[in-house]
Design a protein around this motif. Structure first.
Motif, mmCIF file in Angstrom:
data_model
loop_
_atom_site.group_PDB
_atom_site.id
_atom_site.type_symbol
_atom_site.label_atom_id
_atom_site.label_comp_id
_atom_site.label_asym_id
_atom_site.label_seq_id
_atom_site.Cartn_x
_atom_site.Cartn_y
_atom_site.Cartn_z
ATOM 1 N N ASP A 141 -12.777 37.057 28.054
ATOM 2 C CA ASP A 141 -12.211 38.110 28.037
ATOM 3 C C ASP A 141 -13.109 39.037 27.432
ATOM 4 N N PRO A 142 -13.102 40.565 27.864
ATOM 5 C CA PRO A 142 -14.085 41.584 26.923
ATOM 6 C C PRO A 142 -14.067 41.513 25.559
ATOM 7 N N PRO A 185 -19.149 38.464 32.201
ATOM 8 C CA PRO A 185 -18.332 39.660 31.391
ATOM 9 C C PRO A 185 -19.566 40.345 29.985
ATOM 10 N N ALA A 186 -20.353 39.856 30.090
ATOM 11 C CA ALA A 186 -21.522 40.455 28.732
ATOM 12 C C ALA A 186 -22.596 41.577 29.419
ATOM 13 N N ALA A 187 -22.916 41.287 31.070
ATOM 14 C CA ALA A 187 -22.378 42.350 32.003
ATOM 15 C C ALA A 187 -22.093 43.723 31.815
ATOM 16 N N ALA A 188 -20.577 43.777 32.086
ATOM 17 C CA ALA A 188 -20.084 44.474 31.914
ATOM 18 C C ALA A 188 -19.446 44.923 30.665
ATOM 19 N N ALA A 189 -19.873 44.509 29.656
ATOM 20 C CA ALA A 189 -20.077 44.634 27.971
ATOM 21 C C ALA A 189 -21.182 46.175 27.786
ATOM 22 N N GLY A 190 -21.998 45.714 28.470
ATOM 23 C CA GLY A 190 -22.919 46.725 28.613
ATOM 24 C C GLY A 190 -24.603 45.675 28.214
#
Length: 220
Positions: free
Chosen positions: A137-138, A168-173
């Protein structure tokens, strides 16, 4: 630059062999059979909780955790379950001046154990039960970013799973490091995402200090 390193728990810091063996015993199935089905479920990209359904359809993990605790067999791990590279890696990263955290999909009980084990080693210990949000989950990574006193692109999240950790960690920047161990780290290692997505691919946490130093030098 990377200024903070945050670690996943299971199969990153903690070898979960003993705990999954305890679940096999609780279910009354041979440990090697449980392990084989577990690997098949992971390889199929399914949720690990599906393993329990294979042996006991309708299995309620939360209820069974309570039942185990009531029976005097609660989930448990200790110093002996930490991977050998954990303590030296944390000490080295701390000496490098990095902010350190631990954040993973863990129960309240597991969070308490982590706080006992890592009282003076890290700046943050957060769990999915603490935050009411679990990976992938983001919102989980929003909580991580909120707790770390640095920008998301200055945080390195270290985990063993592409699906729950790296993606998901990469998607969070955030920057990411995929460690090759445990069922997911081993099975997913040769996938395209595992090769292309992480900032670092490592065989041991001992590699992190030098990897971060070289990354930061390139960014200066």
């Amino acid at each position: 630059m990377i200024r903070a390193v945050v670690f996943d728990v299971g199969e990153c810091l903690v070898d979960e062999t003993k705990e999954y063996g305890a679940w096999a015993d609780w279910l009354g199935v041979p440990r090697h059979t449980f392990a084989a089905v577990f690997g098949a479920v992971v390889a199929q990209g399914r949720d690990y909780r599906d393993v329990f359904q294979e042996f006991d359809p309708g299995f309620d993990l939360h209820a069974q955790r309570r039942a185990r605790a009531d029976a005097g067999q609660p989930e448990a791990f200790d110093e002996s379950d930490l991977y050998d590279d954990v303590r030296p890696a944390l000490a080295r990263l701390r000496a490098d001046g990095l902010w350190l955290g631990i954040a993973g999909n863990q129960t309240v009980r597991a969070g308490g154990i982590l706080r006992q084990l890592f009282t003076d080693d890290v700046d943050l210990i957060g769990t999915s039960d603490d935050w009411g949000a679990g990976k992938p989950d983001p919102e989980f990574f929003v909580r991580v970013a909120d707790a770390v006193p640095h920008e998301p692109d200055e945080i390195l999240y270290v985990g063993d799973r592409v699906d729950n950790d790296i993606r998901p960690a990469a998607a969070a920047g955030m920057r990411t490091a995929l460690v090759r161990r445990g069922p997911w780290g081993t099975i997913q290692w040769q996938t395209t995402e595992a090769r292309d997505l992480p900032t670092f691919r490592i065989e041991s946490l001992a590699e992190l200090s030098q990897a971060v130093k070289e990354f930061n030098e390139r960014g200066r």
